[in-house]
Write a protein that holds these residues in place. Structure first.
Motif, PDB file in Angstrom:
ATOM      1  N   TRP A 214      -6.565   6.446  11.401  1.00 57.77           N
ATOM      2  CA  TRP A 214      -5.238   6.032  11.620  1.00 57.77           C
ATOM      3  C   TRP A 214      -4.816   4.912  10.759  1.00 57.77           C
ATOM      4  O   TRP A 214      -3.814   4.657  10.091  1.00 57.77           O
ATOM      5  CB  TRP A 214      -4.889   5.743  13.064  1.00 57.77           C
ATOM      6  CG  TRP A 214      -4.648   6.744  13.772  1.00 57.77           C
ATOM      7  CD1 TRP A 214      -5.559   7.203  14.970  1.00 57.77           C
ATOM      8  CD2 TRP A 214      -3.515   7.806  13.717  1.00 57.77           C
ATOM      9  NE1 TRP A 214      -4.891   8.340  15.460  1.00 57.77           N
ATOM     10  CE2 TRP A 214      -3.756   8.618  14.981  1.00 57.77           C
ATOM     11  CE3 TRP A 214      -2.232   7.779  13.020  1.00 57.77           C
ATOM     12  CZ2 TRP A 214      -2.591   9.776  15.025  1.00 57.77           C
ATOM     13  CZ3 TRP A 214      -1.473   8.655  13.223  1.00 57.77           C
ATOM     14  CH2 TRP A 214      -1.545   9.798  14.033  1.00 57.77           C
ATOM     15  N   ASP A 215      -5.950   3.904  10.612  1.00 58.69           N
ATOM     16  CA  ASP A 215      -5.798   2.624   9.713  1.00 58.69           C
ATOM     17  C   ASP A 215      -5.699   2.995   8.352  1.00 58.69           C
ATOM     18  O   ASP A 215      -4.787   2.400   7.582  1.00 58.69           O
ATOM     19  CB  ASP A 215      -7.077   1.671  10.103  1.00 58.69           C
ATOM     20  CG  ASP A 215      -7.085   0.745  11.401  1.00 58.69           C
ATOM     21  OD1 ASP A 215      -5.849   1.147  12.073  1.00 58.69           O
ATOM     22  OD2 ASP A 215      -7.956   0.529  11.869  1.00 58.69           O
ATOM     23  N   ALA A 216      -6.309   3.835   7.869  1.00 59.86           N
ATOM     24  CA  ALA A 216      -6.591   4.287   6.380  1.00 59.86           C
ATOM     25  C   ALA A 216      -5.050   4.691   6.205  1.00 59.86           C
ATOM     26  O   ALA A 216      -4.535   4.740   5.173  1.00 59.86           O
ATOM     27  CB  ALA A 216      -7.617   5.246   6.162  1.00 59.86           C
ATOM     28  N   LEU A 217      -4.706   5.915   7.058  1.00 55.19           N
ATOM     29  CA  LEU A 217      -3.131   6.538   6.937  1.00 55.19           C
ATOM     30  C   LEU A 217      -2.251   5.424   6.849  1.00 55.19           C
ATOM     31  O   LEU A 217      -1.247   5.542   6.041  1.00 55.19           O
ATOM     32  CB  LEU A 217      -3.070   7.498   7.975  1.00 55.19           C
ATOM     33  CG  LEU A 217      -4.031   8.837   8.071  1.00 55.19           C
ATOM     34  CD1 LEU A 217      -3.671   9.658   9.221  1.00 55.19           C
ATOM     35  CD2 LEU A 217      -3.301   9.708   6.745  1.00 55.19           C
ATOM     36  N   ARG A 218      -2.103   4.369   7.506  1.00 51.61           N
ATOM     37  CA  ARG A 218      -1.258   3.526   7.628  1.00 51.61           C
ATOM     38  C   ARG A 218      -1.296   2.716   6.155  1.00 51.61           C
ATOM     39  O   ARG A 218      -0.120   2.578   5.571  1.00 51.61           O
ATOM     40  CB  ARG A 218      -1.532   2.275   8.582  1.00 51.61           C
ATOM     41  CG  ARG A 218      -0.174   1.319   8.834  1.00 51.61           C
ATOM     42  CD  ARG A 218      -0.556   0.363   9.801  1.00 51.61           C
ATOM     43  NE  ARG A 218       0.658  -0.616   9.865  1.00 51.61           N
ATOM     44  CZ  ARG A 218       1.203  -1.321  10.487  1.00 51.61           C
ATOM     45  NH1 ARG A 218       0.329  -1.469  11.974  1.00 51.61           N
ATOM     46  NH2 ARG A 218       2.230  -2.072  10.709  1.00 51.61           N
ATOM     47  N   VAL A 219      -2.297   2.326   5.848  1.00 53.05           N
ATOM     48  CA  VAL A 219      -2.391   1.401   4.432  1.00 53.05           C
ATOM     49  C   VAL A 219      -1.891   2.604   3.394  1.00 53.05           C
ATOM     50  O   VAL A 219      -1.118   2.077   2.486  1.00 53.05           O
ATOM     51  CB  VAL A 219      -3.795   0.996   4.105  1.00 53.05           C
ATOM     52  CG1 VAL A 219      -3.901   0.691   2.633  1.00 53.05           C
ATOM     53  CG2 VAL A 219      -4.318   0.185   5.170  1.00 53.05           C
ATOM     54  N   ALA A 220      -2.508   3.847   3.613  1.00 50.19           N
ATOM     55  CA  ALA A 220      -1.908   4.971   2.450  1.00 50.19           C
ATOM     56  C   ALA A 220      -0.376   5.214   2.686  1.00 50.19           C
ATOM     57  O   ALA A 220       0.298   4.937   1.636  1.00 50.19           O
ATOM     58  CB  ALA A 220      -2.646   6.153   2.656  1.00 50.19           C
ATOM     59  N   ALA A 221      -0.002   5.036   3.803  1.00 52.29           N
ATOM     60  CA  ALA A 221       1.629   5.219   3.872  1.00 52.29           C
ATOM     61  C   ALA A 221       2.502   4.115   3.356  1.00 52.29           C
ATOM     62  O   ALA A 221       3.615   4.145   3.038  1.00 52.29           O
ATOM     63  CB  ALA A 221       1.906   5.391   5.433  1.00 52.29           C
TER      64      ALA A 221
ATOM     65  N   LEU B 138      -2.406   4.860  -5.058  1.00 53.78           N
ATOM     66  CA  LEU B 138      -3.103   3.904  -4.253  1.00 53.78           C
ATOM     67  C   LEU B 138      -3.507   4.743  -2.771  1.00 53.78           C
ATOM     68  O   LEU B 138      -4.542   5.115  -2.444  1.00 53.78           O
ATOM     69  CB  LEU B 138      -2.606   2.671  -4.079  1.00 53.78           C
ATOM     70  CG  LEU B 138      -3.717   1.730  -3.001  1.00 53.78           C
ATOM     71  CD1 LEU B 138      -5.277   1.727  -3.361  1.00 53.78           C
ATOM     72  CD2 LEU B 138      -3.060   0.368  -2.789  1.00 53.78           C
ATOM     73  N   ALA B 139      -2.334   5.444  -2.548  1.00 58.51           N
ATOM     74  CA  ALA B 139      -2.412   6.460  -1.215  1.00 58.51           C
ATOM     75  C   ALA B 139      -3.311   7.471  -1.565  1.00 58.51           C
ATOM     76  O   ALA B 139      -4.222   7.783  -0.727  1.00 58.51           O
ATOM     77  CB  ALA B 139      -1.099   6.802  -0.893  1.00 58.51           C
ATOM     78  N   GLN B 140      -3.183   8.240  -2.717  1.00 62.14           N
ATOM     79  CA  GLN B 140      -4.192   9.176  -2.923  1.00 62.14           C
ATOM     80  C   GLN B 140      -5.665   8.830  -2.878  1.00 62.14           C
ATOM     81  O   GLN B 140      -6.528   9.370  -2.359  1.00 62.14           O
ATOM     82  CB  GLN B 140      -3.862   9.732  -4.388  1.00 62.14           C
ATOM     83  CG  GLN B 140      -4.584  10.883  -4.852  1.00 62.14           C
ATOM     84  CD  GLN B 140      -4.081  12.216  -4.101  1.00 62.14           C
ATOM     85  OE1 GLN B 140      -3.040  12.770  -4.153  1.00 62.14           O
ATOM     86  NE2 GLN B 140      -5.145  12.890  -3.474  1.00 62.14           N
ATOM     87  N   THR B 141      -6.014   7.501  -3.502  1.00 63.69           N
ATOM     88  CA  THR B 141      -7.264   7.015  -3.624  1.00 63.69           C
ATOM     89  C   THR B 141      -7.885   6.865  -2.231  1.00 63.69           C
ATOM     90  O   THR B 141      -8.892   7.207  -1.818  1.00 63.69           O
ATOM     91  CB  THR B 141      -7.356   5.867  -4.322  1.00 63.69           C
ATOM     92  OG1 THR B 141      -6.763   6.057  -5.650  1.00 63.69           O
ATOM     93  CG2 THR B 141      -8.823   4.987  -4.410  1.00 63.69           C
ATOM     94  N   ILE B 142      -6.989   6.202  -1.314  1.00 64.51           N
ATOM     95  CA  ILE B 142      -7.432   5.929   0.075  1.00 64.51           C
ATOM     96  C   ILE B 142      -7.596   7.233   0.864  1.00 64.51           C
ATOM     97  O   ILE B 142      -8.706   7.386   1.329  1.00 64.51           O
ATOM     98  CB  ILE B 142      -6.136   5.400   0.708  1.00 64.51           C
ATOM     99  CG1 ILE B 142      -5.912   3.610   0.205  1.00 64.51           C
ATOM    100  CG2 ILE B 142      -6.488   5.146   2.355  1.00 64.51           C
ATOM    101  CD1 ILE B 142      -4.706   3.191   0.623  1.00 64.51           C
ATOM    102  N   VAL B 143      -6.657   8.412   0.844  1.00 65.23           N
ATOM    103  CA  VAL B 143      -7.031   9.638   1.643  1.00 65.23           C
ATOM    104  C   VAL B 143      -8.139  10.237   0.943  1.00 65.23           C
ATOM    105  O   VAL B 143      -8.894  10.606   1.822  1.00 65.23           O
ATOM    106  CB  VAL B 143      -5.736  10.455   1.574  1.00 65.23           C
ATOM    107  CG1 VAL B 143      -4.556   9.698   2.206  1.00 65.23           C
ATOM    108  CG2 VAL B 143      -5.302  10.910   0.241  1.00 65.23           C
ATOM    109  N   ASP B 144      -8.479  10.135  -0.192  1.00 65.84           N
ATOM    110  CA  ASP B 144      -9.553  10.804  -1.026  1.00 65.84           C
ATOM    111  C   ASP B 144     -10.710  10.168  -0.332  1.00 65.84           C
ATOM    112  O   ASP B 144     -11.861  10.686  -0.076  1.00 65.84           O
ATOM    113  CB  ASP B 144      -9.374  10.883  -2.406  1.00 65.84           C
ATOM    114  CG  ASP B 144      -8.521  11.624  -2.866  1.00 65.84           C
ATOM    115  OD1 ASP B 144      -7.980  12.743  -1.933  1.00 65.84           O
ATOM    116  OD2 ASP B 144      -8.175  11.846  -3.966  1.00 65.84           O
ATOM    117  N   SER B 145     -10.880   8.836  -0.311  1.00 66.63           N
ATOM    118  CA  SER B 145     -12.095   8.039  -0.136  1.00 66.63           C
ATOM    119  C   SER B 145     -12.354   7.988   1.468  1.00 66.63           C
ATOM    120  O   SER B 145     -13.519   7.960   1.707  1.00 66.63           O
ATOM    121  CB  SER B 145     -12.076   6.575  -0.689  1.00 66.63           C
ATOM    122  OG  SER B 145     -11.102   5.763  -0.129  1.00 66.63           O
TER     123      SER B 145
END
Length: 113
Positions: A55-62, A68-75
């Motif tokens: 959830w935290d990663a999704l918030r930062v990506a959103a 940057l969002a693509q990098t976050i969800v991939d990692s």
């Protein structure tokens, strides 16, 4: 027969992110109201299940630009079912549904001044 040429498992599950389609709220809202809606969603989201870290990663990506969002969800190992991030899964199969209002602004957002 080494791993040098293999690609991470995440790549086969991830889709290229896209901006959400334009949407309209039921009534015009201010940026402050939109922020309150977003804060309430993110405060309660972990109670719907899944992992707090995802959830935290999704918030930062959103809240980030698409690259940057693509990098976050991939990692983070997040599996994107819908390219606009409205439906995601983690590697354990937990479902994460994001409303459009946390991903983009409505077309009828009231601008100040």
């Amino acid at each position: 027969m080494g791993c040098a040429g293999s690609t991470p498992k995440v790549d086969e599950n991830s889709k290229k992110l896209k901006k959400p389609k334009a949407w309209k709220h039921t009534q015009p809202i201010t940026p402050a109201q939109l922020k309150q809606m977003r804060d309430e969603f993110w405060d309660t989201a972990p109670h719907y299940g899944g992992q707090k870290e995802i959830w935290d990663a999704l918030r930062v990506a959103a809240e980030s630009d698409l690259a940057l969002a693509q990098t976050i969800v991939d990692s983070a190992g997040i599996i994107i079912s819908n390219p606009d991030m409205t439906l995601c899964y983690d590697e354990r199969g937990a479902k994460y549904e994001l409303p459009k209002y946390v991903l983009s602004e409505p077309t009828n957002l009231i601008r100040d001044g």
